[in-house]
Scaffold this active site. Structure first.
Site: not given
Lengths: 411, 139
Positions: A306, A356
């Site tokens: 992440y 995203y």
């Protein structure tokens, strides 16, 4: 449950161990008992005319079909907070289903992994059999600028002009550079590596837009020292996974993605020890996940990290132990995280180049790779993947919560 | 169209002593009574000593510290700041220990460095709000 014991002695020993763990207060073993049976990902980028609700519904539908199930097989839905005003409620109504629950699980960048864990808990509790964890938004079409504020704002961060997660990650990048000599070129190496991956994946938001290190240095600075290519995209799109027991997943497909272990943890002490601008709160999350999966770092074949900002890749490589603290920059610069490197990272391009979808970006890519759908970036030998998430930056301190998920091919 | 309003700090019962001190041009910080650990922003219970029941107090601090880290904005996320771009924000490590979010004034952005000694300087924003900023100080 797992395989039936072959002998009475094994059954007795298994029972004794199981009871002993209960008496110690430990949870029922989690290792390998749950799996991801389906994945759905929508198109990524700009989806004009779509709503968050329709994007979520599409992601869920794709995931259910991928699992070979029907929409009516869904007993639980777990969504997350998405940017933008259109949050896509009424999902059960839109899908024509009557699940047992529909939760929004809000835990910043740990949301996706937390949702997986919560799904397993609901299945374990006998409430549900197939739980879909999902995200979906139209942030790009809604022109969401994360951190932007136009109207009246009353908070201390805003009074100093602090807006958005780029701010805190820029503070982190600067401190890391000071503490360890990390260079702008090393940040750029992260961005360039991720973009190279995305340029081999036609569905990626930045497909067809190559980025060289020279391009990186020509790109505008957003919040010094972060440039635009260091920052995650804003994306219309959604993703969903179907979580069920490992046994059920094996019935549904020949290549279930097994949840080997998972962990979560908060470490506010990181800020008291003044390490919160050079480290993430990896400790507890990593320890739990690796212990449960019963593997070591050397067993990890690739990592989906992440990383809404380039510095995040560097810091996580260090904090997970793939390299020494402070060596993340050189580790990336030397090519170790490229597709052909010793630890491929963000094989689809990640949050800055693939799309995203918060925690669903690394999660979806892990599932794609482990089901041989990595296309031109398919890793030939990837069996075990590390997936991470870390908590949203809180009001006035750097993020200090973490999530760790270990996924693998059936063993 | 009227000019954008300046974003103001949110003053609550939890951090009122900080803002009341700032109006008097004094820097105040919350700390644990039992172990003297400073808490910025304010808390209900102490991470360091976990004393039960928790006891907190407010103390005036020296206003001196060093730059812990900083950034420089090259775009405006709020219209009030548009004319200030490029502007900095910073984390200052106070001599007493805590990290505080602020900005550095009194020097150009490219003169700011980590470890640079700084001292508090107060900016009166309104009759009830004063912002503590920090400027370079003699070592």
């Amino acid at each position: 449950m797992t395989h039936a014991p072959a002998t009475l002695l094994q059954a007795v020993c298994g029972g004794v161990r199981h009871t002993a763990r209960y008496l110690q207060g430990a949870a029922v073993p989690f290792k390998d008992r749950f799996a991801i049976a389906g994945l759905g990902v929508t198109a990524l980028g700009r989806l004009p005319g779509r709503t968050a609700a329709s994007v979520k519904a599409e992601a869920v539908t794709r995931a259910v079909r991928d699992a070979g199930l029907r929409l009516s097989d869904i007993d639980g839905l777990i969504g997350q907070a998405d940017f933008g005003a259109d949050t896509g409620a009424e999902l059960p109504r839109r899908l024509g289903i009557e699940p047992k629950f529909f939760w929004s699980l809000i835990a910043g960048g740990t949301s996706a992994i937390s949702a997986i864990i919560a799904a397993c808990g609901a299945i374990e509790a006998g409430i549900a059999r197939h739980v879909v964890c999902l995200c979906g938004s139209t942030s790009l079409s809604q022109s969401v600028r994360v951190g932007s504020a136009a109207g009246a704002v009353e908070n201390t961060n805003a009074a100093y002009g602090v807006f958005g997660p780029a701010a805190d990650h820029a503070l982190m990048a600067r401190r890391h550079m000071h503490a360890y000599g990390t260079t702008p070129a090393q940040l750029g190496a992260v961005a360039v590596t991720m973009r190279a991956n995305a340029n081999r994946r036609p569905e990626a938001q930045m497909y067809g837009r190559p980025l060289s290190i020279d391009d990186y240095f020509d790109a505008p600075v957003v919040v010094e020292p972060l440039r635009r290519p260091d920052c995650c995209l804003v994306t219309d799109g959604g993703a969903a996974v179907v979580v069920t027991t490992a046994g059920r997943a094996r019935e549904l497909r020949p290549d279930p993605v097994v949840i080997m272990g998972a962990g979560l943890g908060h470490q506010v002490g990181l800020s008291y020890r003044k390490r919160n601008y050079v480290s993430y709160a990896v400790g507890t999350a990593k320890e739990t996940a690796f212990r449960e999966a019963d593997i070591t770092l050397g067993d990890i074949d690739f990592a989906e990290l992440y990383e809404p900002f380039s510095i995040g890749v560097i810091v996580q490589l260090e904090d997970y132990g793939f390299c020494a603290k402070g060596e993340g920059g050189p580790f990336v610069e030397a090519g170790n995280v490229a597709l052909t490197g010793r630890l491929p990272v963000n094989t689809g391009g990640g949050q800055a180049s693939w799309g995203y979808l918060q925690g669903y970006t690394p999660l979806a890519e892990a599932v794609l790779q482990l089901t041989d759908r990595g296309g031109d970036t398919q890793l030939p030998g990837g069996r075990i993947c590390l997936v991470t998430g870390h908590g949203a930056t809180s009001d006035r301190s750097m993020n200090y919560s973490d999530a760790c998920l270990i996924l693998g091919r059936d063993r | 169209m009227s000019a954008p309003n300046r974003p103001m700090p949110r003053i609550t019962v939890d951090d009122a002593p900080f803002w009341e001190g700032a109006v008097r041009h004094e820097l105040w910080q919350q700390r644990c009574v039992d172990c003297r650990t400073y808490h910025e922003p304010p808390v209900e219970a102490c991470w360091q000593c976990h004393t039960e029941p928790p006891r907190i107090e407010w103390a005036r601090v020296s206003g001196r510290g060093i730059v812990f880290t900083f950034n420089v904005y090259h775009r405006a996320y709020h219209p009030w700041f548009a004319d200030m771009v490029p502007y900095n924000t910073a984390i200052v490590e106070l001599d007493e220990g805590p990290l505080i979010r602020t900005r550095i004034t009194g020097c150009a952005n490219d003169q700011i460095s980590i470890g640079m000694p700084v001292e508090v300087v107060f900016e009166n924003v309104s009759s009830t709000v004063t912002l503590p900023n920090f400027r370079p100080a003699p070592a």
